[in-house]
Design a protein around this motif. Structure first.
Motif, PDB file in Angstrom:
ATOM      1  N   ARG A   1      13.994  -3.891   1.306  1.00 29.42           N
ATOM      2  CA  ARG A   1      13.790  -3.044   0.127  1.00 29.42           C
ATOM      3  C   ARG A   1      12.442  -2.314   0.195  1.00 29.42           C
ATOM      4  NH1 ARG A   1      13.813  -6.550  -4.880  1.00 29.42           N
ATOM      5  NH2 ARG A   1      15.957  -6.900  -4.243  1.00 29.42           N
ATOM      6  N   ILE A   2      11.408  -3.045   0.538  1.00 27.64           N
ATOM      7  CA  ILE A   2      10.061  -2.457   0.544  1.00 27.64           C
ATOM      8  C   ILE A   2       9.965  -1.373   1.618  1.00 27.64           C
ATOM      9  CG2 ILE A   2       7.607  -2.946   0.996  1.00 27.64           C
ATOM     10  CD1 ILE A   2       8.256  -5.803  -0.247  1.00 27.64           C
ATOM     11  N   LEU A   3      10.445  -1.680   2.799  1.00 29.18           N
ATOM     12  CA  LEU A   3      10.322  -0.688   3.881  1.00 29.18           C
ATOM     13  C   LEU A   3      11.219   0.525   3.650  1.00 29.18           C
ATOM     14  CD1 LEU A   3       8.753  -3.058   5.208  1.00 29.18           C
ATOM     15  CD2 LEU A   3       9.448  -2.050   7.365  1.00 29.18           C
ATOM     16  N   SER A   4      12.390   0.303   3.058  1.00 31.35           N
ATOM     17  CA  SER A   4      13.250   1.475   2.831  1.00 31.35           C
ATOM     18  C   SER A   4      12.707   2.314   1.685  1.00 31.35           C
ATOM     19  CB  SER A   4      14.712   1.079   2.630  1.00 31.35           C
ATOM     20  OG  SER A   4      14.854   0.333   1.470  1.00 31.35           O
ATOM     21  N   ARG A   5      12.124   1.685   0.674  1.00 31.06           N
ATOM     22  CA  ARG A   5      11.558   2.471  -0.424  1.00 31.06           C
ATOM     23  C   ARG A   5      10.356   3.301   0.039  1.00 31.06           C
ATOM     24  NH1 ARG A   5      12.251  -1.718  -5.619  1.00 31.06           N
ATOM     25  NH2 ARG A   5      14.376  -1.071  -6.083  1.00 31.06           N
ATOM     26  N   HIS A   6       9.734   2.870   1.120  1.00 31.72           N
ATOM     27  CA  HIS A   6       8.614   3.644   1.657  1.00 31.72           C
ATOM     28  C   HIS A   6       9.027   4.503   2.857  1.00 31.72           C
ATOM     29  CE1 HIS A   6       5.284   2.273  -0.881  1.00 31.72           C
ATOM     30  NE2 HIS A   6       6.076   1.252  -1.079  1.00 31.72           N
ATOM     31  N   GLN A   7      10.336   4.685   2.968  1.00 31.12           N
ATOM     32  CA  GLN A   7      10.920   5.552   4.007  1.00 31.12           C
ATOM     33  C   GLN A   7      10.501   5.167   5.427  1.00 31.12           C
ATOM     34  OE1 GLN A   7       9.558   7.820   1.208  1.00 31.12           O
ATOM     35  NE2 GLN A   7      11.526   7.229   0.340  1.00 31.12           N
TER      36      GLN A   7
ATOM     37  N   GLN B   1       6.009 -12.066  -1.765  1.00 35.61           N
ATOM     38  CA  GLN B   1       5.214 -11.947  -3.005  1.00 35.61           C
ATOM     39  C   GLN B   1       5.346 -10.558  -3.613  1.00 35.61           C
ATOM     40  OE1 GLN B   1       3.947 -14.296  -4.549  1.00 35.61           O
ATOM     41  NE2 GLN B   1       3.797 -15.891  -3.013  1.00 35.61           N
ATOM     42  N   THR B   2       5.306  -9.542  -2.752  1.00 31.78           N
ATOM     43  CA  THR B   2       5.412  -8.157  -3.237  1.00 31.78           C
ATOM     44  C   THR B   2       6.774  -7.929  -3.896  1.00 31.78           C
ATOM     45  OG1 THR B   2       4.070  -7.520  -1.347  1.00 31.78           O
ATOM     46  CG2 THR B   2       5.153  -5.736  -2.551  1.00 31.78           C
ATOM     47  N   GLY B   3       7.812  -8.429  -3.243  1.00 28.34           N
ATOM     48  CA  GLY B   3       9.156  -8.269  -3.798  1.00 28.34           C
ATOM     49  C   GLY B   3       9.313  -8.998  -5.116  1.00 28.34           C
TER      50      GLY B   3
ATOM     51  N   HIS C   1       6.920  -9.974  -7.277  1.00 32.09           N
ATOM     52  CA  HIS C   1       6.052  -9.535  -8.376  1.00 32.09           C
ATOM     53  C   HIS C   1       6.187  -8.065  -8.728  1.00 32.09           C
ATOM     54  CE1 HIS C   1       3.997 -13.358  -8.741  1.00 32.09           C
ATOM     55  NE2 HIS C   1       3.945 -13.398  -7.412  1.00 32.09           N
ATOM     56  N   TYR C   2       6.456  -7.228  -7.746  1.00 30.28           N
ATOM     57  CA  TYR C   2       6.437  -5.779  -8.019  1.00 30.28           C
ATOM     58  C   TYR C   2       7.711  -5.053  -7.610  1.00 30.28           C
ATOM     59  CZ  TYR C   2       1.481  -6.925  -8.338  1.00 30.28           C
ATOM     60  OH  TYR C   2       0.300  -7.510  -8.660  1.00 30.28           O
ATOM     61  N   CYS C   3       8.166  -5.308  -6.385  1.00 29.92           N
ATOM     62  CA  CYS C   3       9.244  -4.475  -5.856  1.00 29.92           C
ATOM     63  C   CYS C   3      10.607  -5.069  -6.200  1.00 29.92           C
ATOM     64  CB  CYS C   3       9.082  -4.289  -4.348  1.00 29.92           C
ATOM     65  SG  CYS C   3       9.916  -2.796  -3.769  1.00 29.92           S
ATOM     66  N   ARG C   4      10.836  -5.172  -7.496  1.00 32.48           N
ATOM     67  CA  ARG C   4      12.093  -5.762  -7.953  1.00 32.48           C
ATOM     68  C   ARG C   4      13.231  -4.780  -7.720  1.00 32.48           C
ATOM     69  NH1 ARG C   4       8.145  -7.442 -11.849  1.00 32.48           N
ATOM     70  NH2 ARG C   4       8.476  -5.500 -12.991  1.00 32.48           N
TER      71      ARG C   4
ATOM     72  N   ARG D   1      13.805  -1.398 -11.640  1.00 31.58           N
ATOM     73  CA  ARG D   1      12.500  -1.126 -12.259  1.00 31.58           C
ATOM     74  C   ARG D   1      11.309  -1.735 -11.474  1.00 31.58           C
ATOM     75  NH1 ARG D   1      11.763  -2.873 -17.429  1.00 31.58           N
ATOM     76  NH2 ARG D   1      13.463  -4.337 -17.470  1.00 31.58           N
ATOM     77  N   PRO D   2      11.077  -1.243 -10.268  1.00 32.66           N
ATOM     78  CA  PRO D   2       9.888  -1.704  -9.529  1.00 32.66           C
ATOM     79  C   PRO D   2       8.609  -1.315 -10.272  1.00 32.66           C
ATOM     80  CG  PRO D   2      10.915   0.183  -8.433  1.00 32.66           C
ATOM     81  CD  PRO D   2      11.853  -0.249  -9.520  1.00 32.66           C
ATOM     82  N   ASP D   3       7.634  -2.201 -10.218  1.00 39.51           N
ATOM     83  CA  ASP D   3       6.370  -1.979 -10.938  1.00 39.51           C
ATOM     84  C   ASP D   3       5.348  -1.373  -9.964  1.00 39.51           C
ATOM     85  OD1 ASP D   3       4.195  -2.060 -12.570  1.00 39.51           O
ATOM     86  OD2 ASP D   3       4.041  -4.241 -12.640  1.00 39.51           O
ATOM     87  N   CYS D   4       5.590  -0.113  -9.594  1.00 44.59           N
ATOM     88  CA  CYS D   4       4.744   0.533  -8.582  1.00 44.59           C
ATOM     89  C   CYS D   4       3.295   0.692  -9.052  1.00 44.59           C
ATOM     90  CB  CYS D   4       5.310   1.898  -8.206  1.00 44.59           C
ATOM     91  SG  CYS D   4       6.937   1.792  -7.447  1.00 44.59           S
ATOM     92  N   SER D   5       3.105   0.930 -10.333  1.00 45.49           N
ATOM     93  CA  SER D   5       1.741   1.249 -10.781  1.00 45.49           C
ATOM     94  C   SER D   5       0.783   0.070 -10.593  1.00 45.49           C
ATOM     95  CB  SER D   5       1.746   1.727 -12.220  1.00 45.49           C
ATOM     96  OG  SER D   5       2.234   0.705 -13.044  1.00 45.49           O
ATOM     97  N   HIS D   6       1.312  -1.170 -10.537  1.00 47.82           N
ATOM     98  CA  HIS D   6       0.429  -2.319 -10.319  1.00 47.82           C
ATOM     99  C   HIS D   6       0.489  -2.851  -8.889  1.00 47.82           C
ATOM    100  CE1 HIS D   6       1.000  -2.474 -14.767  1.00 47.82           C
ATOM    101  NE2 HIS D   6      -0.310  -2.661 -14.684  1.00 47.82           N
ATOM    102  N   CYS D   7       1.374  -2.282  -8.099  1.00 51.90           N
ATOM    103  CA  CYS D   7       1.616  -2.810  -6.742  1.00 51.90           C
ATOM    104  C   CYS D   7       0.554  -2.313  -5.747  1.00 51.90           C
ATOM    105  CB  CYS D   7       3.005  -2.349  -6.288  1.00 51.90           C
ATOM    106  SG  CYS D   7       3.408  -2.861  -4.607  1.00 51.90           S
ATOM    107  N   PRO D   8       0.116  -3.202  -4.852  1.00 52.50           N
ATOM    108  CA  PRO D   8      -0.883  -2.774  -3.856  1.00 52.50           C
ATOM    109  C   PRO D   8      -0.372  -1.690  -2.908  1.00 52.50           C
ATOM    110  CG  PRO D   8      -0.110  -5.016  -3.412  1.00 52.50           C
ATOM    111  CD  PRO D   8       0.433  -4.619  -4.753  1.00 52.50           C
ATOM    112  N   LEU D   9       0.935  -1.481  -2.859  1.00 55.49           N
ATOM    113  CA  LEU D   9       1.470  -0.447  -1.962  1.00 55.49           C
ATOM    114  C   LEU D   9       1.697   0.885  -2.694  1.00 55.49           C
ATOM    115  CD1 LEU D   9       3.968  -2.424   0.301  1.00 55.49           C
ATOM    116  CD2 LEU D   9       1.538  -1.946   0.655  1.00 55.49           C
ATOM    117  N   ASP D  10       1.274   0.967  -3.941  1.00 54.00           N
ATOM    118  CA  ASP D  10       1.426   2.228  -4.671  1.00 54.00           C
ATOM    119  C   ASP D  10       0.657   3.331  -3.949  1.00 54.00           C
ATOM    120  OD1 ASP D  10       2.209   3.920  -6.715  1.00 54.00           O
ATOM    121  OD2 ASP D  10       0.387   3.558  -7.872  1.00 54.00           O
ATOM    122  N   GLY D  11       1.333   4.395  -3.657  1.00 51.76           N
ATOM    123  CA  GLY D  11       0.686   5.520  -2.993  1.00 51.76           C
ATOM    124  C   GLY D  11       0.706   5.431  -1.490  1.00 51.76           C
TER     125      GLY D  11
HETATM  126  S1  SF4 Z   1       4.798   0.622  -4.499  1.00 50.43           S
HETATM  127 FE1  SF4 Z   1       5.376  -1.547  -4.467  1.00 50.43          FE
HETATM  128  S2  SF4 Z   1       6.874  -1.756  -6.108  1.00 50.43           S
HETATM  129 FE2  SF4 Z   1       6.719   0.403  -5.615  1.00 50.43          FE
HETATM  130  S3  SF4 Z   1       8.315   0.799  -4.087  1.00 50.43           S
HETATM  131 FE3  SF4 Z   1       6.427   0.342  -2.990  1.00 50.43          FE
HETATM  132  S4  SF4 Z   1       6.513  -1.848  -2.599  1.00 50.43           S
HETATM  133 FE4  SF4 Z   1       7.980  -1.394  -4.196  1.00 50.43          FE
END
Ligand code: SF4
Length: 215
Positions: A153-159, A194-196, A198-201, A204-214
């Motif tokens: 999920r994390i890697l595909s969401r970040h292309q 941990q990322t999945g 806490h944030y990358c559900r 409704r992923p919580d990108c604004s608090h996630c260390p991978l935001d941006g």
């Molecule tokens: S910033 Fe975090 S929560 Fe948002 S898509 Fe990336 S890994 Fe998932």
């Protein structure tokens, strides 16, 4: 744009900086790690911890005692982990394999060469690549990268991968671009979990608090 190797390293640094050392796997002995690797299938760690605590309370975290236990009783002890009858059967299947291959000597079983051990594990009914790799990494201490739903999920969401990317292809992405290091692989998997969690559900992923935001 940075190459995949640099990107994977950058993700690791961001996650390690945010979550700190994980010291995974949360199991005290190789056998406990193996039990946990089956119990975690299709559930979360809170439920696994309850099931493991039940087994610990009655001193069942040993190959000899667990394999001798009635399946129905074992299922009751591990009920908090869900699919308890199925998982009891899988635990017994795994114990039987260790008894059959190594006469119950777990060190001998886990000390087999990597590919041999992988085949032994994959030959156990109910053990697929993720469970086998978790045992190879955290119980047998081979530098094998464990892939799970969160990793995908994390890697595909970040292309970084396509949606259809399969288990082995995703695993190779890490193993082909990072040095095969036991500590790195153990921590990296734990950090992605941990990322999945806490944030990358899923929704409704919580990108604004996630260390991978941006990223
Ligand atoms: S910033 Fe975090 S929560 Fe948002 S898509 Fe990336 S890994 Fe998932």
């Amino acid at each position: 744009m940075a190459g995949i190797s640099e990107q994977l390293r950058a993700i690791y640094r961001l996650l390690a900086g945010h979550f700190g050392p994980q010291h995974w796997w949360p199991g005290e002995t190789p056998f406990e790690v193996m039990v946990g690797a089956i119990l975690i299938q299709n559930t979360n760690w809170n439920n696994v911890e309850k099931a493991i605590a039940n087994l610990r309370d009655v001193d069942l975290l040993s190959l000899e005692r667990l394999s001798a236990l009635d399946s129905g009783l074992l299922a009751e002890y591990i009920r908090p982990a869900g699919y308890h009858n199925l998982k009891a059967a899988r635990l017994h299947n795994l114990c039987s394999r260790v008894l059959e291959v190594s006469q119950g000597d777990l060190d001998h079983f886990l000390g087999q060469p990597l590919e041999e051990l992988r085949l032994q594990l994959l030959g156990v009914k109910g053990i697929g690549p993720e469970t086998a790799d978790a045992i190879l990494l955290y119980a047998a201490r081979y530098p094998v990268f464990v892939v799970d739903t969160y990793t995908h999920r994390i890697l595909s969401r970040h292309q970084l991968i396509d949606e259809e990317c399969g288990y082995h292809q995703l695993q190779e992405l890490f193993t082909d671009h990072l040095e095969a290091d036991l500590h790195l692989f153990g921590e990296y998997h734990a950090l992605l979990v941990q990322t999945g969690k806490h944030y990358c559900r899923k929704s409704r992923p919580d990108c604004s608090h996630c260390p991978l935001d941006g990223f």
